[in-house]
Motif scaffolding. Structure first.
Motif, PDB file in Angstrom:
ATOM      1  N   SER A  72      63.539 -24.271  34.855  1.00  0.00           N
ATOM      2  CA  SER A  72      63.009 -23.054  34.004  1.00  0.00           C
ATOM      3  C   SER A  72      61.865 -23.302  35.030  1.00  0.00           C
ATOM      4  CB  SER A  72      63.258 -23.153  32.320  1.00  0.00           C
ATOM      5  OG  SER A  72      62.614 -24.775  32.684  1.00  0.00           O
TER       6      SER A  72
ATOM      7  N   SER B 178      52.308 -27.127  29.004  1.00  0.00           N
ATOM      8  CA  SER B 178      53.437 -26.603  29.964  1.00  0.00           C
ATOM      9  C   SER B 178      53.668 -25.129  30.516  1.00  0.00           C
ATOM     10  CB  SER B 178      54.321 -26.456  27.884  1.00  0.00           C
ATOM     11  OG  SER B 178      53.985 -25.410  27.051  1.00  0.00           O
TER      12      SER B 178
ATOM     13  N   ASP C  27      53.680 -23.312  33.361  1.00  0.00           N
ATOM     14  CA  ASP C  27      53.575 -23.736  35.156  1.00  0.00           C
ATOM     15  C   ASP C  27      53.246 -23.029  36.030  1.00  0.00           C
ATOM     16  OD1 ASP C  27      56.237 -25.287  35.985  1.00  0.00           O
ATOM     17  OD2 ASP C  27      57.164 -23.174  35.331  1.00  0.00           O
TER      18      ASP C  27
ATOM     19  N   LYS D 211      61.721 -24.482  42.051  1.00  0.00           N
ATOM     20  CA  LYS D 211      62.055 -25.669  41.249  1.00  0.00           C
ATOM     21  C   LYS D 211      63.735 -26.100  41.508  1.00  0.00           C
ATOM     22  CE  LYS D 211      59.025 -25.727  37.464  1.00  0.00           C
ATOM     23  NZ  LYS D 211      58.791 -25.678  36.424  1.00  0.00           N
TER      24      LYS D 211
ATOM     25  N   SER E 283      60.749 -21.347  28.665  1.00  0.00           N
ATOM     26  CA  SER E 283      61.378 -22.140  29.665  1.00  0.00           C
ATOM     27  C   SER E 283      59.940 -23.128  29.468  1.00  0.00           C
ATOM     28  CB  SER E 283      60.724 -21.027  30.611  1.00  0.00           C
ATOM     29  OG  SER E 283      61.166 -20.689  30.381  1.00  0.00           O
ATOM     30  N   GLY E 284      59.070 -23.058  29.273  1.00  0.00           N
ATOM     31  CA  GLY E 284      58.462 -24.603  29.551  1.00  0.00           C
ATOM     32  C   GLY E 284      58.417 -25.530  28.300  1.00  0.00           C
ATOM     33  N   TYR E 285      57.693 -25.186  27.129  1.00  0.00           N
ATOM     34  CA  TYR E 285      57.542 -26.194  26.188  1.00  0.00           C
ATOM     35  C   TYR E 285      58.730 -26.733  25.454  1.00  0.00           C
ATOM     36  CZ  TYR E 285      56.375 -27.852  21.336  1.00  0.00           C
ATOM     37  OH  TYR E 285      56.381 -29.276  20.377  1.00  0.00           O
TER      38      TYR E 285
ATOM     39  N   ASN F 239      60.893 -28.679  28.688  1.00  0.00           N
ATOM     40  CA  ASN F 239      60.449 -29.551  28.785  1.00  0.00           C
ATOM     41  C   ASN F 239      60.652 -31.127  27.594  1.00  0.00           C
ATOM     42  OD1 ASN F 239      59.334 -28.439  31.442  1.00  0.00           O
ATOM     43  ND2 ASN F 239      57.226 -28.484  30.661  1.00  0.00           N
TER      44      ASN F 239
ATOM     45  N   ARG G  38      64.265 -32.001  27.965  1.00  0.00           N
ATOM     46  CA  ARG G  38      64.154 -33.063  29.341  1.00  0.00           C
ATOM     47  C   ARG G  38      63.403 -34.255  29.484  1.00  0.00           C
ATOM     48  NH1 ARG G  38      62.515 -28.511  32.012  1.00  0.00           N
ATOM     49  NH2 ARG G  38      64.133 -26.967  32.864  1.00  0.00           N
ATOM     50  N   SER G  39      62.631 -34.344  28.163  1.00  0.00           N
ATOM     51  CA  SER G  39      61.794 -35.903  27.571  1.00  0.00           C
ATOM     52  C   SER G  39      62.754 -36.560  27.723  1.00  0.00           C
ATOM     53  CB  SER G  39      60.218 -35.632  28.328  1.00  0.00           C
ATOM     54  OG  SER G  39      60.343 -34.936  26.697  1.00  0.00           O
TER      55      SER G  39
END
Lengths: 335, 335
Positions: free
Chosen positions: B21, B37, B39, B70, B289-291, B294, B297-298
């Motif tokens: 993303s 968050s 890019d 990415k 797509s960011g916050y 992410n 994934r974390s």
């Protein structure tokens, strides 16, 4: 399920069935050569409403009711609807389906919208996401003209390459079972830009997109134009269809007598003063939903390649000096 | 393949993976609470172009390049792109992807577009129509403001219920294999109209659509809000999110502390003077797509319900005295 075929196409493993189709058009379309193929012809361009946008929504609503009646289904039986039009923010579709209660995906493919809605609805049905899906597409001369070009009252002159936006709506019900023509393959479009900047020459702008998609389709499936009884683009009009034939000829491909275009079919070029033919996504939508599918049901054609083309411009992009990117989505329909 | 679940939803048998993303936002968004968050943050609202529409297309182009990098893929590896935006005729998407060569389906879901593109791309991948599909959605404050409301120079007053259209773009690559959060279920939206006619109160117009879709989702899957670590609508803003909580509470459903809204997250309510929060389909697109991704994934969240909401109005429908029909599409994403 679908299976990738070649570089860009998909074949539908369990080809979904177009179990019903319905179409509504305006008065001018109802005077044209295809008049007997339309379910409803409205001489009132307002369809009983007070504005043209509401008229177009009413036309959609009526056409949806008609296709449901033909299939003997209620709105609750339709699990997904894919719909689109030309009006800013696709509002005539959303208002047309506002009271239906049908789960809704709005799409925008300009005049390629009928092929896009049909492709997505077919993919959804063949994959088990829906047993019954609907594809709905419309345009209206008066909403499109004032939005894309000039107020009607201005009475602008139309150059010979210009096309006449069709007042028309087509609706299809695509099902996992039942009887009717089947959607067997899809070649989605890639955005193509030949650098045309004349917003009154959509045929020239869109022909390269049709050429690109047809070429990909024939390559991917290992077919020649002769595989199909009918190859129909929509809506290149007379100018664009000639260009498409030439582009294919350069590759050594003759589209032959089985090729035509919805924009050439819907009006009488001599008598109806439409210059290069019909346009607007309601053109290919109403021609597919009436003339073409009727012809397949009656046995006139067994294999049809329906390749609707769209010009992805807006008045803003034209004013900002941009060229006209175009797209064509091809759907093969077989009995 | 998909499996119908309950009345309206589908479960994806082979849940496709969001392998990458990317998001780009403007300067104001880059000063907000989620700044870390994103890019790319561009302080130039023109993104180096001469008009805001071209700026938005450039933002899309950059974000697509970023997500491809990415994923270590080239445009030729993407078999289908679903994209949409708020600009008339969705031209910033078509111009943004014009040179990509990626097969393209344009969609229009107003501010629900990120969920719609993600849903359709996921359906396409899980059914074998594509190995890699892309979902791209954007909005730009300056293109939206002048198109939906007033010329920026007019300096119109904004009521407390109004939201601030986000300059932002999100792009996702959805694949049949690979590592990442998976799309496990989809509940498409039904058009809902609560009769709101104030085009400056989108939260109130859209909350009933979010309520309808969330209710259907929980019923269809036999889940309660507690199944999800995070339920995030986009973009009801502060006003709409409060209404949604109330509507759910009336049914005896507490959304709880796991519920939030992209429009509430992206700006600092106290410091950034955005009244009821962010809006525009680039808001939920860039927050997802960011916050959100992410965070998945974390390991912060395992199960997320992403329910983007859209107001299916246009300036024309408002001028013609119409109310604001709305829609919400929910996508469940799980690690």
């Amino acid at each position: 399920m679908g299976k990738r075929v070649g570089k860009r196409s998909v074949a539908l493993d369990a080809p979904p069935v177009i179990i019903a189709s319905a179409c509504t058009v305006g008065g001018k379309e109802g005077e044209g050569p295809l008049k007997d193929s339309f379910d409803t012809i409205s001489d009132d361009s307002y369809f009983g409403e007070k504005t043209w946008e509401k008229a177009e929504s009413r036309m959609i609503k009526n056409t949806v009711a008609s296709v449901l009646a033909k299939a003997a289904l209620s709105p609750g039986d339709i699990e997904l609807a894919f719909a689109g039009d030309l009006v800013n923010q696709c509002t005539v579709s959303s208002f047309g389906l506002r009271e239906s209660g049908i789960p809704y995906f709005g799409v925008y493919g300009a005049c390629s919208t009928m092929a896009e809605t049909l492709a997505l609805a077919s993919m959804a049905v063949s994959s088990g996401f829906a047993s019954n899906a609907m594809a709905v597409t419309s345009s209206h001369f008066s909403t499109a003209e004032r939005q894309y070009r000039m107020p009607l009252e201005y009475g602008g002159q139309r150059p010979p390459t210009s096309q006449w936006t069709v007042t028309g709506c087509g609706a299809l019900i695509i099902s996992s079972g039942g009887a009717g023509p089947r959607v067997t393959g899809i070649t989605p479009g890639v955005i193509t830009d030949a650098g045309i900047t004349d917003a009154n020459n959509m045929g020239a702008a869109m022909a390269p997109a049709a050429h690109d998609t047809l070429t990909a389709h024939f390559e991917d499936f290992g077919r020649t134009p002769s595989y199909y009884d009918l190859i129909v683009t929509g809506d290149l009009g007379f100018t664009g269809a000639d260009i498409l034939r030439d582009l294919c000829r350069r590759d050594g491909v003759e589209l032959g007598s089985g090729y035509t275009d919805c924009g050439m079919l819907i009006f009488d070029r001599e008598k109806q003063d439409v210059h290069s033919g019909g346009s607007g996504c309601g053109c290919s939508a109403s021609v597919l939903s009436g003339y073409i599918l009727n012809g397949m049901r009656s046995g006139r054609w067994k294999r049809v390649l329906f390749a609707a083309t769209g010009a992805l411009l807006s008045p803003t992009t034209t004013m900002q000096g941009e060229s006209v990117p175009s797209i064509a989505c091809a759907v093969s329909i077989e009995v």
